[in-house]
Scaffold this active site. Sequence first.
Site, PDB file in Angstrom:
ATOM      1  N   VAL A 189       0.822  -1.224   0.000  1.00  0.00           N
ATOM      2  CA  VAL A 189       0.000   0.000   0.000  1.00  0.00           C
ATOM      3  C   VAL A 189       0.852   1.269   0.000  1.00  0.00           C
ATOM      4  O   VAL A 189       0.325   2.358  -0.238  1.00  0.00           O
ATOM      5  CB  VAL A 189      -1.000   0.089   1.181  1.00  0.00           C
ATOM      6  CG1 VAL A 189      -2.017  -1.037   1.111  1.00  0.00           C
ATOM      7  CG2 VAL A 189      -0.292   0.117   2.521  1.00  0.00           C
ATOM      8  N   LYS A 190       2.138   1.146   0.279  1.00  0.00           N
ATOM      9  CA  LYS A 190       3.005   2.331   0.342  1.00  0.00           C
ATOM     10  C   LYS A 190       3.428   2.753  -1.074  1.00  0.00           C
ATOM     11  O   LYS A 190       3.182   2.042  -2.040  1.00  0.00           O
ATOM     12  CB  LYS A 190       4.212   2.047   1.231  1.00  0.00           C
ATOM     13  CG  LYS A 190       3.840   1.498   2.628  1.00  0.00           C
ATOM     14  CD  LYS A 190       3.196   2.552   3.512  1.00  0.00           C
ATOM     15  CE  LYS A 190       2.447   2.018   4.726  1.00  0.00           C
ATOM     16  NZ  LYS A 190       3.218   1.374   5.753  1.00  0.00           N
TER      17      LYS A 190
END
Length: 394
Positions: A189-190
């Site tokens: 998700v980063k």
Amino acid sequence: MPVSSLRSTRMLPYGRQSISEEDIQAVADVLRSDWLTTGPKVPEFERRFAAFVGAAEAVAVCNGTAALHAAMYGCGIGPGDEVIVPAMTFAATANAVLYQGGTPVFCDVNPENLLIDLSDVEAKITPRTRAIAAVDYTGHSCDYDALRRIAEVHQLYLIDDACHAIGGTYKGRKVGSLADLNTFSFHPVKHLTTGEGGMITTDNPAFAARMRNFRNHGITTDHRQREQAGSWAYDMVDLGYNYRITDFQCALGISQMERLPRSVLHRQQVAKRYDEAFTGVEQLAPLKRAHDVSHAYHLYVIQLHLERITVDRAKVFRDLREEGIGVNVHYRPVHLHPYYRDRFGTGPGMCPVAEKAYERILSLPMFASMTDEDIDHVVRSVRNIMRRHRLEPR
Ligand SMILES: *Cc1c(COP(=O)(O)O)cnc(C)c1O
């Protein structure tokens, strides 16, 4: 996959990776090479990452939590030491202090941006305080000039949990060069992913050397160094962990870094569209942004004005999910988790601003491959749901 079929089969997530053919090729090349781990891609990723953020040293590890743990070890946090941590963060920021036998001391955040509250930091300093672990929540840098002043006066280390903020800047200086130790996560998700992965950047070579031992069982040389020296001997000088990252992960990281500036720019454009669309929507407010910060937008967080709607956040959350929008909540303040309440007697009332914000926040979809259609869908749904639940003035 075309976006329409994506939407019919699944939620628009709050965050997701983007993987290119070049990324896949880079990983495949390493899989065909001699070194799957502890090979040449690890130092190459570290060098490029350090250069990107403008730090002297970067140390790659197996995830962002290990990066935080290594940072605590790097600056010598141990039993009896207190580290000030904002309540509005992922649990790992505080847990890393506990791994080292230290005590996390929770401090409150500012209501407009939910970043660490400087006056509460000062209020929480005791003779046992050793460090401040600031969090660039959502991707917006904290006020590092002010934090640096406080750290200098009280002789504390400054740690930046920059897991949200790669690619951002503060007063023109890059995130990753702002604190004594700066930590990153490469979870999908980063901004930049290696599947699982993490990095610590620092200008302090002694910290870097300590963290390199720490990620390799506390042993002073790694496998490849011994191969090159033609020697089997090694010294274990401290109790470390196996926190190593593989070469194929680092190859993915190197390849992803090429697209990082473009992906941050895209996130900023998505944020601009959201900002414009929500101006004048009286039932919500995006978080405030400082003019001297370039926001990396890991998250786009809105705060609901609960006094202007007839429902609670849970209902808005459910309504958005029904529209196929995978909203999320970042975060439940750490001191409200059962573990901390039971073990350390923390609880409601300790950080009232973070606690109040927690009832109102929602993270909207924000990722590098979001299309105009995705953005329109989110904007339309949020506006409709706010209209449906607005409190009619009597
Ligand atoms: C993602 C994240 C972490 C932990 O990173 P992992 O790679 O999942 O271990 C720590 N702190 C913050 C603020 C994060 O967002």
